[in-house]
Design an enzyme around this catalytic site. Structure first.
Site, mmCIF file in Angstrom:
data_model
loop_
_atom_site.group_PDB
_atom_site.id
_atom_site.type_symbol
_atom_site.label_atom_id
_atom_site.label_comp_id
_atom_site.label_asym_id
_atom_site.label_seq_id
_atom_site.Cartn_x
_atom_site.Cartn_y
_atom_site.Cartn_z
ATOM 1 N N ASP A 60 -1.579 -6.255 4.898
ATOM 2 C CA ASP A 60 -1.033 -5.279 3.932
ATOM 3 C C ASP A 60 -0.420 -6.013 2.743
ATOM 4 O O ASP A 60 0.791 -6.233 2.689
ATOM 5 C CB ASP A 60 0.021 -4.433 4.671
ATOM 6 N N THR B 73 6.272 5.365 0.798
ATOM 7 C CA THR B 73 7.153 6.264 1.563
ATOM 8 C C THR B 73 8.627 6.102 1.174
ATOM 9 O O THR B 73 9.463 6.900 1.576
ATOM 10 C CB THR B 73 6.986 6.038 3.081
ATOM 11 N N LYS C 54 0.690 -5.443 11.795
ATOM 12 C CA LYS C 54 0.549 -5.481 10.331
ATOM 13 C C LYS C 54 1.239 -6.730 9.793
ATOM 14 O O LYS C 54 2.413 -6.960 10.075
ATOM 15 C CB LYS C 54 1.163 -4.228 9.710
ATOM 16 N N ARG D 101 11.036 -1.726 11.520
ATOM 17 C CA ARG D 101 12.406 -1.921 12.002
ATOM 18 C C ARG D 101 12.798 -1.146 13.261
ATOM 19 O O ARG D 101 13.573 -1.680 14.064
ATOM 20 C CB ARG D 101 13.386 -1.657 10.841
ATOM 21 N N LYS E 235 -1.188 -4.953 -0.531
ATOM 22 C CA LYS E 235 -1.044 -3.928 -1.591
ATOM 23 C C LYS E 235 -1.453 -4.464 -2.960
ATOM 24 O O LYS E 235 -0.656 -4.480 -3.905
ATOM 25 C CB LYS E 235 0.396 -3.415 -1.644
ATOM 26 N N LEU E 236 -2.717 -4.862 -3.079
ATOM 27 C CA LEU E 236 -3.163 -5.438 -4.350
ATOM 28 C C LEU E 236 -3.133 -4.392 -5.469
ATOM 29 O O LEU E 236 -3.490 -3.230 -5.267
ATOM 30 C CB LEU E 236 -4.579 -6.000 -4.217
ATOM 31 N N ASP F 162 -4.001 -4.977 -9.609
ATOM 32 C CA ASP F 162 -4.217 -5.878 -10.750
ATOM 33 C C ASP F 162 -5.484 -5.401 -11.456
ATOM 34 O O ASP F 162 -6.020 -4.339 -11.111
ATOM 35 C CB ASP F 162 -4.351 -7.326 -10.226
HETATM 36 O O1 LIG Z 1 4.208 3.568 1.647
HETATM 37 C C1 LIG Z 1 4.407 2.574 2.378
HETATM 38 C C2 LIG Z 1 3.497 1.548 2.490
HETATM 39 C C3 LIG Z 1 3.765 0.495 3.341
HETATM 40 N N1 LIG Z 1 4.912 0.449 4.053
HETATM 41 C C4 LIG Z 1 5.113 -0.698 4.961
HETATM 42 O O2 LIG Z 1 5.272 -0.233 6.300
HETATM 43 C C5 LIG Z 1 6.309 -0.941 6.963
HETATM 44 C C6 LIG Z 1 7.380 0.040 7.365
HETATM 45 O O3 LIG Z 1 8.485 -0.648 7.888
HETATM 46 P P1 LIG Z 1 9.767 0.073 8.508
HETATM 47 O O4 LIG Z 1 10.648 -1.078 8.867
HETATM 48 O O5 LIG Z 1 9.279 0.859 9.705
HETATM 49 O O6 LIG Z 1 10.374 0.943 7.466
HETATM 50 C C7 LIG Z 1 6.772 -2.042 6.009
HETATM 51 O O7 LIG Z 1 6.076 -3.221 6.320
HETATM 52 C C8 LIG Z 1 6.342 -1.547 4.639
HETATM 53 O O8 LIG Z 1 5.988 -2.606 3.771
HETATM 54 C C9 LIG Z 1 5.815 1.459 3.939
HETATM 55 O O9 LIG Z 1 6.884 1.450 4.574
HETATM 56 N N2 LIG Z 1 5.532 2.501 3.104
#
Ligand SMILES: O=c1ccn([C@@H]2O[C@H](COP(=O)(O)O)[C@@H](O)[C@H]2O)c(=O)[nH]1
Length: 234
Positions: free
Chosen positions: A59, A121, A32, A213, A61-62, A64
């Site tokens: 990703d 999330t 991603k 992470r 996330k548009l 607008d």
């Molecule tokens: O609701 C959401 C939408 C996108 N993300 C993205 O996923 C990864 C999660 O990263 P971690 O380091 O595993 O927490 C990150 O790129 C976010 O932009 C999300 O976490 N939640």
């Protein structure tokens, strides 16, 4: 069973490519590219990573007005080699339909799967009610956005694994649920509040998990990825 999608949240192209080169040459990955890496490097990162043989989820996330999103999605579609891309469902029905229309007007005719973010999330119940001023539960808000997304041409949603079971009941069988907020142990972690383990995401019916992470900040990146892959695929 799908591959875990690795969130390449690195501040430079060099670091992202160094990370990818730690994997065996024949290891096919699904990665991603989010705002951090894309804004740093520009669109060339897409062709550079896809030339290594990896699948790409862009990703950005548009969110607008519909006209702007439609034109931006057309440009994204023209970049080529992208499997999944995102908008915020909160942009509304017209914006979701415009995103779909923008993606569908490529010269190549390549089909990109459009995902709508439901509630991030990182969003907790109190934030939903007190800051967004949306009454009711996170679950209800997520289900509302999932139905709105499906009815307006999205192929799926991004949602926590905590909501996937209910989304699957409320939408048709091909509608995708993509789940970030994955941790090796359940429970909030740093900025992520609606967290599940790879096993829970699988049991609840997620189609893909997105992991950043727990892999990119592990001591051994490849070993962390392999463990998560094993736990996700069961
Ligand atoms: O609701 C959401 C939408 C996108 N993300 C993205 O996923 C990864 C999660 O990263 P971690 O380091 O595993 O927490 C990150 O790129 C976010 O932009 C999300 O976490 N939640």
């Amino acid at each position: 069973m799908s591959l875990p999608i690795i969130a390449l949240d690195f501040e430079t192209k060099t670091k992202a490519l160094q990370f990818l080169h730690e994997f065996p040459k024949d290891e096919h990955l699904f990665v991603k590219i989010g705002m951090e890496l894309f804004y740093q490097t520009g669109p060339s990162i897409i062709s550079e990573i896809s030339s290594l043989g990896h699948d790409i989820f862009l990703d950005l996330k548009l969110h607008d007005i519909p006209n702007t999103v439609q034109r931006a999605m057309h440009i994204i579609a023209e970049m080529g080699n992208i499997k999944l891309t995102t908008i915020h469902a909160a942009g509304g029905s017209h914006m979701i339909a415009a995103a779909r229309a923008g993606l569908d007007t490529t010269a190549s005719g390549q089909k990109i799967q459009l995902l709508a973010i439901t509630q991030l999330t990182s969003t907790a119940q109190t934030q939903l009610n007190e800051e967004q001023k949306i009454p009711g539960s996170i679950r209800d808000s997520v289900l509302n956005y999932a139905k709105l997304a499906q009815n307006n041409g999205a192929n799926g949603v991004v949602a926590s694994g905590l909501e996937v079971h209910d989304i699957k009941q409320a939408t048709d069988s091909k509608f995708l649920c993509v789940t970030p907020g994955i941790r090796l142990q359940a429970g909030p972690d740093k900025d992520q509040t609606r967290v599940v383990t790879p096993e829970t995401a699988r049991q609840n019916g997620s189609d893909f998990i997105v992991v950043g992470r727990p892999i990119t900040q592990a001591v051994d990146h490849v070993a962390a990825y392999q463990e998560i892959k094993k736990r996700w695929q069961g």
